[in-house]
Design a protein around this motif. Structure first.
Motif, PDB file in Angstrom:
ATOM      1  N   LYS A   1       5.397  -0.847   6.176  1.00 35.71           N
ATOM      2  CA  LYS A   1       5.571  -1.176   4.754  1.00 35.71           C
ATOM      3  C   LYS A   1       6.794  -2.052   4.507  1.00 35.71           C
ATOM      4  O   LYS A   1       7.110  -2.350   3.350  1.00 35.71           O
ATOM      5  CB  LYS A   1       5.741   0.111   3.924  1.00 35.71           C
TER       6      LYS A   1
ATOM      7  N   CYS B   1      -6.558  -4.901   5.342  1.00 32.26           N
ATOM      8  CA  CYS B   1      -6.206  -3.518   4.955  1.00 32.26           C
ATOM      9  C   CYS B   1      -4.695  -3.345   4.845  1.00 32.26           C
ATOM     10  O   CYS B   1      -3.949  -3.704   5.748  1.00 32.26           O
ATOM     11  CB  CYS B   1      -6.759  -2.532   5.977  1.00 32.26           C
ATOM     12  N   ILE B   2      -4.237  -2.788   3.726  1.00 36.21           N
ATOM     13  CA  ILE B   2      -2.803  -2.593   3.496  1.00 36.21           C
ATOM     14  C   ILE B   2      -2.376  -1.141   3.769  1.00 36.21           C
ATOM     15  O   ILE B   2      -1.250  -0.762   3.474  1.00 36.21           O
ATOM     16  CB  ILE B   2      -2.399  -3.008   2.063  1.00 36.21           C
ATOM     17  N   GLU B   3      -3.278  -0.345   4.322  1.00 33.00           N
ATOM     18  CA  GLU B   3      -2.976   1.056   4.644  1.00 33.00           C
ATOM     19  C   GLU B   3      -2.440   1.838   3.448  1.00 33.00           C
ATOM     20  O   GLU B   3      -1.423   2.533   3.530  1.00 33.00           O
ATOM     21  CB  GLU B   3      -2.027   1.162   5.847  1.00 33.00           C
ATOM     22  N   CYS B   4      -3.144   1.730   2.325  1.00 34.70           N
ATOM     23  CA  CYS B   4      -2.776   2.520   1.148  1.00 34.70           C
ATOM     24  C   CYS B   4      -3.343   3.939   1.265  1.00 34.70           C
ATOM     25  O   CYS B   4      -2.938   4.828   0.525  1.00 34.70           O
ATOM     26  CB  CYS B   4      -3.286   1.850  -0.118  1.00 34.70           C
TER      27      CYS B   4
ATOM     28  N   ARG C   1       1.445  -5.881  11.057  1.00 32.00           N
ATOM     29  CA  ARG C   1       0.418  -4.997  11.599  1.00 32.00           C
ATOM     30  C   ARG C   1       0.242  -5.224  13.099  1.00 32.00           C
ATOM     31  O   ARG C   1       0.089  -4.279  13.872  1.00 32.00           O
ATOM     32  CB  ARG C   1      -0.904  -5.218  10.852  1.00 32.00           C
TER      33      ARG C   1
ATOM     34  N   LEU D   1       1.647  -9.601   6.446  1.00 35.20           N
ATOM     35  CA  LEU D   1       0.861  -8.395   6.750  1.00 35.20           C
ATOM     36  C   LEU D   1       0.279  -8.496   8.153  1.00 35.20           C
ATOM     37  O   LEU D   1       0.334  -7.543   8.936  1.00 35.20           O
ATOM     38  CB  LEU D   1      -0.254  -8.221   5.707  1.00 35.20           C
TER      39      LEU D   1
ATOM     40  N   VAL E   1       5.939  -7.455   5.201  1.00 30.42           N
ATOM     41  CA  VAL E   1       4.567  -7.361   4.708  1.00 30.42           C
ATOM     42  C   VAL E   1       4.350  -8.290   3.507  1.00 30.42           C
ATOM     43  O   VAL E   1       3.239  -8.701   3.205  1.00 30.42           O
ATOM     44  CB  VAL E   1       4.250  -5.886   4.352  1.00 30.42           C
TER      45      VAL E   1
ATOM     46  N   GLY F   1       0.792  -1.226   0.000  1.00 36.12           N
ATOM     47  CA  GLY F   1       0.000   0.000   0.000  1.00 36.12           C
ATOM     48  C   GLY F   1       0.824   1.276   0.000  1.00 36.12           C
ATOM     49  O   GLY F   1       0.399   2.296   0.536  1.00 36.12           O
TER      50      GLY F   1
END
Lengths: 248, 605
Positions: free
Chosen positions: B44, A140-143, B142, B138, B48, A59
């Protein structure tokens, strides 16, 4: 036979900028981020763009392609007809740092205000059907494309009042977690401002992970707030029997 | 001269993937004032991209599993070149680290009775990988991120470290620049933890992101620390091969774990022809038996049949694919076929492998529920890295620690899938803990040698001072192509010597790069700086690969195809002395008798 793609890329910083024309050869399967990388490698080494995984998982590479919010690493160039320039701009909702890179630090500040997961004591077993609805949110990849498109943030810039779809998804993932015991309903109503969302579903439409943001996250959160604060029967019940837990 | 902006911390963690985040959480928990420096935005990092799962002998699906079996599988997969103590600690502590993630809110896929589900993977004797579909990395990053931001850690995003500072023979901090402003900042620290990941951007076909430019490996080398096992680079068997845009992009081993099979252009399941002697006893030698195994797994039963050869270790499968292609039995775009469509229902595929489904549909116009994928080897992971103490993760430089991919020893000559996520949790925690303890032992902050800082800044800004010079992108591309051809999956003496020569001339070119623009968020400049790391570490890999005249795990020599017993007792160590990279043979640490006994049955094969 090789064809070319015409690009118009925003070049500039906090003080302003302009769209600059570039031309790159098209290759099979090319995505918009590839085109930006070709420009970087051959014409403008200082062109700023964020990216990491180039596989739709991190993202980082969000931008507006012909005005539409997209993950540029997943956006195929062959969707766009030859002969017409493709415009690539930074996300509008966040301040530009340089070129396609925006200052998304506000999102990190919002995230930090959400009380963390608090596990219940005792039995920790839970089942896949319970995991399913939380896992949807945790995809959710927080893009931040949903934050970018949300008119509350984009047009009205109500960043102090409204946390935005991304963080309602995040808090939904915590609130519906089978093992979580924290109560965030007041936060959802006040600090996160769930009432600002008027369910236009723009966020759901742009989500590259196809998370049903509005239906599965925001509306249930609105219902929790309504149950707690605006349901007269529950209000009376609370007065009579005490307690304030509206969780299902 | 104005003093550089300087921050003081007990512990500075360089890198914010799984290892860095886990280290930071632990250091903060120990009471250390902790800074976390991320090369990208928080959340990021390369973790991930991990797909298949995290290996831990929880024994939720098969109760025959335990740490001893995991230890044995890891050592066997590493062709017994692993640092045994790391492999032991890893196998023993991984379950606790995974359960801890659940306590921090991670939502793993569930077994029918509500526990963490585990899947099969190459080289693991039992279903051992806790996972979340095909997006386990991911979930882990997270979870750690959300835990980390409430742990009192100071996070500095988009900050690249260029040099570890040394005073009086020990770490005194580090210096680097932030991407946004291009300003240099000093971190004065009692301990520094490197958690910078790998080196995969040195190759043309790679599953790695732009960040994987060998930063930590080079920082350690320049700081005088030992590097270990640099010849061992893992080429993952299944990267995408078409279209060019996604060449190298990873396809999870989970596809094979879920029953996917590899076929050549003749439609044959060729892996049956490539079962090494050491694995013969555990792998099916007929399609019938392999299919029985898959059927049992799908039915949720403990299989009595042996495993399909598609689940052999990555080094074996990657070499087999390479051979099939070289001998003319490849798919149209230089790989082979990976078929899940005829093995599982479309619903199952979409549920267990949603990312793969999406990735192929969107990027390659292939529907993996109806058609096979084309796959081929892609540079994925480096087993080599900073030589560390197996329990504390401290390097040979006092106060400098390393964890995760940048550290060496845990995986020996080849890493098992799923052992990376567990590695970074187990050793991330240990590095954070011991870095904090190291910091506690020193009362005052070490002094900073300003000359080291200014030398680093001056050198870093040189590309802006040249009016003439080469585009760093061209040099980077030439390096990647050269490494792919000469230091790739199959190596030989002549190629490796040419590679070392080529690196010399590329280094000369890299000294004369020119970048336009200014220091603010300038990727051309960043790459010009990264080239130095990539070149030094490429040289280390090529020289170690030239030295090891045998084939073992991730290192295959065309001219020395056998695995040699004598080489099985030696690790290669490299260090920088007087501006030159030196190479030394060190005897491999031998495990104590009780662990040796665990391996003995295996070693006799």
């Amino acid at each position: 036979m090789s064809s070319t793609a015409q690009l118009k890329i925003f070049r500039g910083d906090r003080n302003g900028g302009a769209m600059v024309d570039y031309e790159v050869p098209r290759t099979p399967g090319m995505v918009v981020l590839d085109a930006v990388h070709v420009v970087q490698a051959t014409q403008a080494p200082d062109l700023a763009v964020r990216w990491n995984c180039k596989a739709g998982k991190c993202g980082s590479c969000s931008a507006e392609v012909n005005g539409k919010p997209k993950l540029t690493c997943m956006e195929r160039m062959d969707k766009y007809p030859e002969g017409t320039a493709i415009s690539i701009r930074p996300m509008k909702t966040f301040p530009v740092i340089k070129d396609l890179v925006t200052d998304v630090s506000w999102n990190y500040a919002v995230n930090k205000k959400i009380p963390p997961f608090k596990i219940k004591e005792g039995e920790r077993k839970y089942y896949q059907y319970e995991a399913d609805r939380v896992q949807e949110f945790r995809k959710c990849i927080e893009c931040f494309l949903c934050q970018n498109i949300c008119h509350v943030l984009r047009e009205h810039q109500l960043k102090q009042e409204f946390a935005g779809p991304r963080f309602l998804v995040r808090v939904a993932g915590l609130e519906m977690h089978p093992l979580d015991t924290e109560d965030r309903t007041e936060l959802i109503k006040d600090a996160m401002g769930v009432g600002f969302c008027n369910i236009t579903k723009c966020c759901t439409e742009v989500c590259p992970e196809s998370i049903q943001i509005t239906d599965n996250a925001i509306i249930p959160l609105k219902e929790r707030v309504a149950d707690r604060y605006y349901d007269p029967i529950r209000w009376i019940a609370r007065k009579v029997f005490g307690g304030n837990d509206s969780r299902q | 001269m104005e003093p550089r902006p300087t921050h003081q911390y007990d512990v500075v963690i360089v890198g914010a993937g799984g290892a860095g985040l886990r280290a930071a959480i632990e250091a903060a928990r120990q009471g250390a004032k902790t800074a976390l420096l991320c090369k990208s935005l928080l959340g990021k990092a390369h973790t991930v991209m991990a797909e298949g799962g995290v290996a831990a002998a929880l024994a939720n699906v098969d109760d025959r599993d335990n740490w001893k079996v995991h230890f044995r599988d890891t050592m066997k997969g590493g062709k017994y070149l692993n640092q045994w103590r790391m492999a032991q600690l890893h196998a023993q502590e991984a379950p606790e680290r995974v359960n801890e993630l659940e306590e921090w809110g991670a939502v793993f896929d569930r077994t029918k009775d509500g526990r963490i589900l585990q899947r099969n993977f190459g080289g693991h004797s039992h279903p051992r990988l806790a996972h979340v579909g095909d997006r386990t990395g991911l979930e882990i990053i997270r979870t750690l991120q959300d835990k980390g931001i409430h742990s009192g850690i100071d996070v500095f995003m988009e900050f690249t470290v260029r040099r570890i500072l040394i005073s009086d023979g020990a770490v005194s901090g580090c210096v680097g620049y932030d991407r946004e402003k291009g300003a240099f900042t000093v971190f004065n620290a009692k301990a520094v933890v490197l958690a910078t990941g790998g080196i995969g951007r040195c190759w043309e076909v790679s599953s790695n992101s732009w960040e994987y430019t060998a930063d930590g490996h080079a920082l350690a080398l320049w700081a005088g620390a030992d590097l270990l096992d640099m010849e061992f680079v893992q080429f993952h068997p299944t990267g995408m091969t078409w279209p060019p845009s996604v060449k190298g992009t990873l396809i999870t081993e989970g596809v094979r774990g879920e029953g996917g099979v590899l076929k050549n252009s003749e439609g044959k399941r060729f892996m049956f022809n490539y079962i090494p002697a050491m694995f013969k006893a555990e792998f099916a030698d007929t399609e019938k038996e392999a299919d029985e195994w898959v059927a049992s797994v799908i039915a949720g039963k403990i299989p009595t049949a042996r495993r399909p050869p598609e689940l052999l270790t990555r080094d074996v499968v990657a070499r087999a694919i390479h051979r099939e292609v070289a001998e003319g039995r490849g798919a149209p775009h230089g790989g082979v076929f990976l078929d899940i469509a005829t093995r599982r229902t479309p619903e199952e595929i979409k549920r267990k492998l949603p990312g793969m489904y999406h990735q192929f549909k969107q990027l390659a116009d292939v529907d993996i529920t109806t058609d096979p994928m084309e796959v081929g080897p892609t540079c994925h992971y480096t087993m080599g890295g900073v030589r560390v103490h197996p329990e504390t993760q401290e390097s040979t430089v006092p106060g400098l620690f390393a964890a995760g991919e940048v550290a060496a020893g845990m995986h020996g000559a080849n890493r098992l899938g799923g052992n990376s996520l567990s590695d970074l949790l187990v050793f991330g925690k240990r590095a954070g803990e011991h870095a904090a303890q190291h910091a506690k032992r020193s009362a005052a902050h070490p002094r900073i040698d300003a000359a080291q800082v200014e030398e680093c800044v001056k050198e870093s800004l040189l590309p802006f001072e040249r009016n003439e010079g080469e585009n760093p992108y061209a040099i980077s591309e030439d390096l990647q192509k050269m490494m792919q051809r000469k230091v790739g999956i199959i190596r030989e003496d002549k190629d490796l010597r040419e590679a070392i020569e080529a690196i010399r001339s590329l280094r000369e070119r890299a000294r004369h790069t020119k970048v336009g623009g200014n220091v603010q968020f300038n990727p051309g400049w960043h790459l010009a700086l990264d080239l130095k790391n990539m070149l030094d570490i490429s040289e280390a890999v090529a020289r170690a690969a030239l030295e090891r005249t045998e084939s073992r795990g991730g290192h295959t020599r065309e001219d020395h195809p056998k695995t040699e017993a004598d080489w099985g007792k030696v690790n290669l160590v490299m260090r920088l002395r007087d501006g030159n990279i030196t190479l030394e043979h060190v005897p491999l640490e031998q495990p104590p008798a009780e662990l040796k006994a665990l391996l003995e049955g295996e070693l006799s094969h």
